[in-house]
Design a protein around this motif. Structure first.
Motif, PDB file in Angstrom:
ATOM      1  N   ALA A 160       0.759  -1.172  -0.048  1.00  0.00           N
ATOM      2  CA  ALA A 160       0.074   0.050  -0.022  1.00  0.00           C
ATOM      3  C   ALA A 160       0.776   1.319  -0.021  1.00  0.00           C
ATOM      4  O   ALA A 160       0.495   2.184  -0.805  1.00  0.00           O
ATOM      5  N   ALA A 161       1.961   1.413   0.807  1.00  0.00           N
ATOM      6  CA  ALA A 161       2.779   2.255   0.963  1.00  0.00           C
ATOM      7  C   ALA A 161       3.512   2.648  -0.347  1.00  0.00           C
ATOM      8  O   ALA A 161       3.579   3.904  -0.853  1.00  0.00           O
ATOM      9  N   LEU A 162       4.151   1.742  -1.029  1.00  0.00           N
ATOM     10  CA  LEU A 162       4.702   1.940  -2.293  1.00  0.00           C
ATOM     11  C   LEU A 162       3.817   2.140  -3.491  1.00  0.00           C
ATOM     12  O   LEU A 162       4.169   3.044  -4.014  1.00  0.00           O
ATOM     13  N   ALA A 163       2.530   1.789  -3.218  1.00  0.00           N
ATOM     14  CA  ALA A 163       1.559   2.026  -4.323  1.00  0.00           C
ATOM     15  C   ALA A 163       0.995   3.629  -4.294  1.00  0.00           C
ATOM     16  O   ALA A 163       1.131   4.345  -5.136  1.00  0.00           O
ATOM     17  N   TYR A 164       1.275   3.938  -3.277  1.00  0.00           N
ATOM     18  CA  TYR A 164       0.941   5.432  -2.823  1.00  0.00           C
ATOM     19  C   TYR A 164       1.907   6.478  -3.274  1.00  0.00           C
ATOM     20  O   TYR A 164       1.733   7.343  -3.967  1.00  0.00           O
ATOM     21  N   ALA A 165       3.222   5.923  -2.859  1.00  0.00           N
ATOM     22  CA  ALA A 165       4.301   6.994  -2.865  1.00  0.00           C
ATOM     23  C   ALA A 165       4.480   6.914  -4.638  1.00  0.00           C
ATOM     24  O   ALA A 165       5.113   7.942  -4.840  1.00  0.00           O
ATOM     25  N   ILE A 166       4.462   5.886  -5.143  1.00  0.00           N
ATOM     26  CA  ILE A 166       5.211   5.909  -6.622  1.00  0.00           C
ATOM     27  C   ILE A 166       3.868   6.337  -7.503  1.00  0.00           C
ATOM     28  O   ILE A 166       4.026   7.270  -8.296  1.00  0.00           O
ATOM     29  N   SER A 167       2.672   6.013  -7.283  1.00  0.00           N
ATOM     30  CA  SER A 167       1.675   6.622  -8.092  1.00  0.00           C
ATOM     31  C   SER A 167       1.432   7.977  -7.939  1.00  0.00           C
ATOM     32  O   SER A 167       0.645   8.525  -8.831  1.00  0.00           O
ATOM     33  N   GLY A 168       1.612   8.326  -6.627  1.00  0.00           N
ATOM     34  CA  GLY A 168       1.307   9.800  -6.487  1.00  0.00           C
ATOM     35  C   GLY A 168       2.145  10.824  -7.389  1.00  0.00           C
ATOM     36  O   GLY A 168       1.650  12.038  -7.354  1.00  0.00           O
ATOM     37  N   ALA A 169       3.292  10.243  -7.656  1.00  0.00           N
ATOM     38  CA  ALA A 169       4.010  11.034  -8.500  1.00  0.00           C
ATOM     39  C   ALA A 169       3.332  11.627  -9.759  1.00  0.00           C
ATOM     40  O   ALA A 169       3.572  12.635 -10.458  1.00  0.00           O
ATOM     41  N   ALA A 170       2.491  10.476 -10.306  1.00  0.00           N
ATOM     42  CA  ALA A 170       1.738  10.748 -11.638  1.00  0.00           C
ATOM     43  C   ALA A 170       0.022  11.225 -11.248  1.00  0.00           C
ATOM     44  O   ALA A 170      -0.156  12.214 -11.936  1.00  0.00           O
TER      45      ALA A 170
END
Length: 330
Positions: free
Chosen positions: A175-185
């Protein structure tokens, strides 16, 4: 007599040294950007086809497209039931002015968890739990462990506790990586966007009597809780298979076959009512929150939780019964 906490620490360090968890993190770091790009391209493509940025117009176009498919004689009846549910759900969003697909890092993390609970995350759990016991049996180190002044049930309980810790870390890391990475887009806002829950889906249609809005951070917590519950069922099964099967490769193959069979059953056996009693078909508990059509008529969230709970309890009972009575010296 060795205490329980030192045993848990020892088992936790064993998993840590094998670097299985870091392999999972590395896979997430590689795959999530691909999923993010795929969703971004899909959103761009849909926006170009619709010719507007207004979500209401896009929702109306989706409803029109779904209605055309429903009246088509070439679409199977099972798909038509699902499309009718989607039409009713979109109409409800339109009536209440809530965008069902507002893009953000939080939305992506939620949708990633919803799509990963059926197969992807259980496979990650399998990577950790499939060799907790079988590898020690194959290498003979289990004999050294059980000759120490400690009861067998404590040894297995410590392995289960360590497995629970790593399952929790896997869900949180995803969940944390999905939020952190997708948040850039898509941006890092959207925590308080309202999300509709409480859709009661059946073959007759959608009951919106109990529908209410919750903030997206609450919805995300509910989603992750259900994902964790499903993953813990797979963890209990992987521990049982690791106890029963001495070969790690064979154990992983068995669990992989079961998980893939669940995906096939969910898509192809909707008319076989008794298939709903298989744990694999019930792993996608998050679909009930989203108001999606269950894979087999008659399935509900309490039913799926009951099937998963029974599967986990039986797996744990078999694991302890076999492990505490097995003759490891021969």
């Amino acid at each position: 007599m060795i205490g329980f906490l030192p045993l848990v620490r020892n088992e936790t360090l064993k998993v840590w040294r094998k670097k299985r968890f870091w392999v999972i993190v590395a896979l997430l770091v590689v795959l999530i950007p691909i999923f993010t790009y795929a969703q971004w391209k899909a959103a761009e493509s849909f926006r170009k086809q619709s010719g507007t940025d207004d979500w209401r117009i896009r929702a109306e176009q989706q409803i029109h497209d779904f209605n055309n498919r429903i009246v088509s004689p070439r679409v199977p009846e099972e798909w038509k039931r699902t499309l009718r549910v989607e039409v009713q759900r979109l109409e409800y969003h339109l009536e209440h002015g809530i965008d069902p697909s507002a893009p953000s890092g939080v939305t992506f993390a939620r949708e990633f968890a919803e799509n990963a609970v059926g197969l992807f995350l259980p496979l990650m759990v399998m990577v950790i739990g499939a060799d907790l016991v079988s590898s020690e049996q194959a290498q003979g180190t289990i004999k050294l462990l059980l000759t120490r002044p400690v009861r067998r049930w404590k040894v297995l309980a410590s392995k289960y506790a360590a497995l629970t810790l790593y399952v929790t870390l896997t869900v949180v890391a995803a969940a944390a990586l999905a939020y952190a990475i997708s948040g850039a887009a898509f941006g890092y806002s959207g925590w308080r966007v309202p999300v509709l829950v409480g859709f009661q889906v059946s073959a007759a249609g959608v009951d919106t009597t109990h529908v209410h809005a919750v903030e997206q951070w609450q919805y995300l917590l509910m989603t992750l809780g259900l994902v964790w519950f499903s993953c813990m069922t797979v963890a209990a099964l992987s521990l049982m298979i690791s106890v029963l099967v001495r070969s790690t490769a064979a154990g992983m193959g068995i669990l992989l076959a079961l998980l893939i069979a669940g995906s096939i059953l969910a898509n192809m056996a909707s008319s076989w009512e008794h298939a709903k009693y298989f744990f694999m078909v019930n792993l996608n508990t998050v679909s009930y929150l989203a108001g999606q059509m269950p894979p087999i008529p008659g399935m509900t969230l309490p039913f799926s939780l009951a099937v998963l709970s029974a599967t986990a309890l039986v797996s744990v009972a078999v694991s302890f019964a076999v492990f505490t009575n097995r003759d490891v010296m021969n």
